[in-house]
Motif scaffolding. Structure first.
Motif, PDB file in Angstrom:
ATOM      1  N   GLY A  90      56.111  44.729  44.664  1.00 36.53           N
ATOM      2  CA  GLY A  90      54.883  44.731  44.887  1.00 36.53           C
ATOM      3  C   GLY A  90      54.865  44.866  43.983  1.00 36.53           C
ATOM      4  N   PHE A  91      55.113  44.464  42.637  1.00 35.54           N
ATOM      5  CA  PHE A  91      54.709  44.300  41.623  1.00 35.54           C
ATOM      6  C   PHE A  91      53.223  43.501  41.106  1.00 35.54           C
ATOM      7  N   GLN A  92      52.033  44.120  41.005  1.00 41.54           N
ATOM      8  CA  GLN A  92      50.916  43.679  41.139  1.00 41.54           C
ATOM      9  C   GLN A  92      49.952  43.273  39.444  1.00 41.54           C
ATOM     10  N   GLU A  93      49.529  42.615  39.308  1.00 42.15           N
ATOM     11  CA  GLU A  93      48.938  42.476  38.316  1.00 42.15           C
ATOM     12  C   GLU A  93      47.431  42.533  38.105  1.00 42.15           C
ATOM     13  N   TYR A  94      46.327  43.518  37.399  1.00 38.01           N
ATOM     14  CA  TYR A  94      45.284  43.241  38.148  1.00 38.01           C
ATOM     15  C   TYR A  94      44.034  42.920  36.375  1.00 38.01           C
ATOM     16  N   TYR A  95      43.722  42.208  36.735  1.00 39.15           N
ATOM     17  CA  TYR A  95      43.381  41.415  35.688  1.00 39.15           C
ATOM     18  C   TYR A  95      42.139  41.688  35.261  1.00 39.15           C
ATOM     19  N   ALA A  96      42.350  42.628  33.460  1.00 34.29           N
ATOM     20  CA  ALA A  96      41.172  43.402  33.320  1.00 34.29           C
ATOM     21  C   ALA A  96      40.079  42.229  33.241  1.00 34.29           C
ATOM     22  N   VAL A  97      39.438  42.858  33.780  1.00 31.97           N
ATOM     23  CA  VAL A  97      37.702  41.382  33.892  1.00 31.97           C
ATOM     24  C   VAL A  97      36.549  41.661  32.746  1.00 31.97           C
ATOM     25  N   LYS A  98      37.169  43.000  32.063  1.00 32.80           N
ATOM     26  CA  LYS A  98      36.098  42.813  30.618  1.00 32.80           C
ATOM     27  C   LYS A  98      36.757  42.408  29.792  1.00 32.80           C
ATOM     28  N   ALA A  99      37.975  40.994  29.987  1.00 30.19           N
ATOM     29  CA  ALA A  99      37.953  40.646  28.761  1.00 30.19           C
ATOM     30  C   ALA A  99      37.759  39.383  28.746  1.00 30.19           C
ATOM     31  N   LEU A 100      37.893  38.905  30.058  1.00 28.29           N
ATOM     32  CA  LEU A 100      36.914  37.289  29.876  1.00 28.29           C
ATOM     33  C   LEU A 100      36.521  37.276  31.421  1.00 28.29           C
ATOM     34  N   PRO A 101      35.366  37.982  31.326  1.00 26.47           N
ATOM     35  CA  PRO A 101      34.556  37.800  32.617  1.00 26.47           C
ATOM     36  C   PRO A 101      33.597  36.381  33.285  1.00 26.47           C
ATOM     37  N   ASN A 102      33.970  35.536  33.678  1.00 21.67           N
ATOM     38  CA  ASN A 102      33.663  34.895  34.259  1.00 21.67           C
ATOM     39  C   ASN A 102      34.517  34.215  35.263  1.00 21.67           C
ATOM     40  N   LEU A 103      33.433  33.653  36.312  1.00 19.42           N
ATOM     41  CA  LEU A 103      33.527  33.590  37.326  1.00 19.42           C
ATOM     42  C   LEU A 103      34.825  32.888  37.965  1.00 19.42           C
ATOM     43  N   LYS A 104      34.705  31.458  36.572  1.00 17.86           N
ATOM     44  CA  LYS A 104      35.615  30.495  36.887  1.00 17.86           C
ATOM     45  C   LYS A 104      36.986  30.258  36.403  1.00 17.86           C
ATOM     46  N   ILE A 105      36.703  31.207  35.744  1.00 19.63           N
ATOM     47  CA  ILE A 105      38.078  32.431  34.679  1.00 19.63           C
ATOM     48  C   ILE A 105      38.789  33.000  35.742  1.00 19.63           C
ATOM     49  N   LEU A 106      38.091  34.056  36.640  1.00 14.04           N
ATOM     50  CA  LEU A 106      38.441  34.962  37.678  1.00 14.04           C
ATOM     51  C   LEU A 106      39.197  34.583  39.248  1.00 14.04           C
ATOM     52  N   GLU A 107      38.482  32.954  39.325  1.00  6.53           N
ATOM     53  CA  GLU A 107      39.074  32.293  40.318  1.00  6.53           C
ATOM     54  C   GLU A 107      40.348  31.844  40.595  1.00  6.53           C
ATOM     55  N   LEU A 108      40.799  31.825  38.468  1.00  7.68           N
ATOM     56  CA  LEU A 108      42.159  30.944  38.374  1.00  7.68           C
ATOM     57  C   LEU A 108      42.858  32.963  38.557  1.00  7.68           C
ATOM     58  N   MET A 109      42.616  33.380  38.697  1.00  3.63           N
ATOM     59  CA  MET A 109      43.087  34.837  38.448  1.00  3.63           C
ATOM     60  C   MET A 109      43.398  35.159  40.291  1.00  3.63           C
ATOM     61  N   LYS A 110      43.043  35.155  41.080  1.00  2.00           N
ATOM     62  CA  LYS A 110      42.701  35.141  42.320  1.00  2.00           C
ATOM     63  C   LYS A 110      43.698  34.273  42.795  1.00  2.00           C
TER      64      LYS A 110
END
Ligand code: PLP
Length: 421
Positions: free
Chosen positions: A50-70
């Motif tokens: 059940g390991f999970q990374e929760y990307y720290a949004v403040k580091a690079l808060p751009n929707l296209k980057i967050l889509e990669l994390m998703k």
């Protein structure tokens, strides 16, 4: 090394064309590098259920980057309403959002708990009574070990940090959360920043497992997850060693396995890395526009600290390449922007290949805490962001700010008020 050779090989041959097309300055991020790093992280911790990374949004808060994390299956660590909105916009499920705010207000609690909610990570015992009804079933606290742990150099001493509940408060915090209706529990800490010594993270995991055992023995609570926070460091200087993620994951996995043997269960482990995930996969590209030879030699570029605050804020080192300049004779220069602040410098007394007006400078490691920290002081606007896709396309993922944006907050219907006497 700072920026990887693979990223250089993908970017440098086309960089002059990209700069001509989009204009400078810009941050450009490397999709292939980000996805590769994400896969490496998942693989390293595959031994923990059940390991999970929760990307720290403040580091690079751009929707296209967050889509990669998703796309990587990651969740999101948010600490403001804007960050919550972004995570939800890219489709994060409630349990994929960790809300780690501090000095939280009612509006933030309301935003965190609506739209299906999220994992609420409380920063203080006094906030328990301020969480609106219905109290969430799953609750987490941020633990601050205080004098039990010496901080690393960058984040400072835990005793002086404003974050988290103390060691003495931790039992009471979970007791009161349970009284209010919590039934499921997590435990969080964040005691390092830009730490490249992996053993520090192993000690953090050990510390959380000890607190988990302590709370279990006092309150008969079994933790669902332990969150070891972010703070994994990257090498900003060429001579810096990388964080040894394999040794780190091996030793942390062993700790969790031991806990499981002794307690008959183990919590899941999660983390919220920002810098390590994206930092090396972004660069700031800026053009040299002026030269100045006074008490020192200066190279003036078309970006300033509105694009990258770290050198001014922390005297941080960012490596610089001059595109196609490697073979030139070297000289010692300050690389400066045009803000009326003498710390508006990307490099101070740095030996670099001689820079000509018109050259492109590539400032490394701006993929985390780069664009995100920018501000508009002095009327200097924040630059555009580009994404280099795996197939070689370059996408504009945030436009540059305009003067219209700058003046928007002063364009409003007249409003004045005379207080009653
Ligand atoms: C800033 C922050 C992070 C991310 O830190 P990195 O150094 O970018 O890994 C994670 N968690 C919390 C609570 C933070 O404030």
């Amino acid at each position: 090394m700072p920026m990887s050779n693979a990223f250089k090989e993908r970017l440098f041959p086309d960089l002059e064309q990209i700069a001509d097309h989009f204009g400078t300055p810009f941050h450009i991020y490397d999709e292939a590098g980000i996805l590769e790093t994400g896969r490496q992280l998942k693989e390293a911790f595959a031994g923990i259920d059940g390991f999970q990374e929760y990307y720290a949004v403040k580091a690079l808060p751009n929707l296209k980057i967050l889509e990669l994390m998703k796309q990587l299956g990651f969740g999101f660590d948010c600490s403001s309403i804007a960050e919550l909105i972004m995570a939800r916009q890219v489709g994060a499920e409630p349990m994929e959002i960790m809300f780690t705010s501090n000095n939280t207000d009612q509006e933030e609690f309301d935003a965190a708990l609506k739209d299906g909610g999220c994992i609420l990570n409380l920063d203080d015992i006094s906030l328990i009574d301020k969480v609106p009804n219905p109290f969430p079933e799953l609750i987490c606290f941020r633990y601050n070990p205080g004098p039990r742990r010496t901080g690393n150099i960058i984040i400072g001493n835990p005793v002086e940090a404003k974050y988290g509940v103390t060691h003495e408060q931790v039992i009471e915090a979970y007791r009161r959360a349970r009284q209010r209706g919590a039934k499921r529990f997590g435990l969080h800490t964040m005691v390092a920043s830009n730490e490249r010594d992996y053993s520090y993270m192993v000690e953090t995991a050990r510390m959380l497992l000890e607190i988990a055992a302590l709370v279990e023995s006092e309150l008969d609570i079994r933790f669902e997850f332990l969150n070891i926070g972010g703070g994994f460091g990257i090498p900003y200087r060429p001579e810096d060693k990388e964080l040894d993620i394999r040794s780190m994951s091996r030793e942390i996995t062993e700790l969790f396995n031991t806990f499981k043997r002794e307690h008959g269960y183990a919590p899941r482990m999660v983390m919220e890395s920002g810098r390590w995930m994206t930092g090396p996969h972004g660069v700031l590209v800026t053009r040299a526009i002026n030269h100045k030879d006074t008490y020192r030699k200066y190279v003036g570029v078309d970006a300033c600290m509105s694009s990258l605050m770290r050198p001014a804020l922390y005297e941080a080192y960012h490596h610089i390449d001059i595109l196609n300049g490697a073979d030139r004779p070297h000289e010692v220069v300050d690389v400066v922007g045009s803000l009326c602040e003498n710390n508006d410098k990307f490099a101070v007394q740095r030996e670099l290949p001689r820079v000509e007006d018109g050259d492109l400078l590539v400032i490394h490691d701006t993929g985390a805490h780069g664009h995100a920290m920018g501000f508009q002081y002095n009327g200097r606007l924040r630059p555009q962001e580009l994404l280099l896709r795996g197939d070689g396309r370059v996408e504009l993922i945030r436009r540059a700010e305009t003067l219209e944006d700058y003046f928007a907050t002063q364009n409003f219907k007249a409003d004045s008020f005379t207080p009653a006497k």
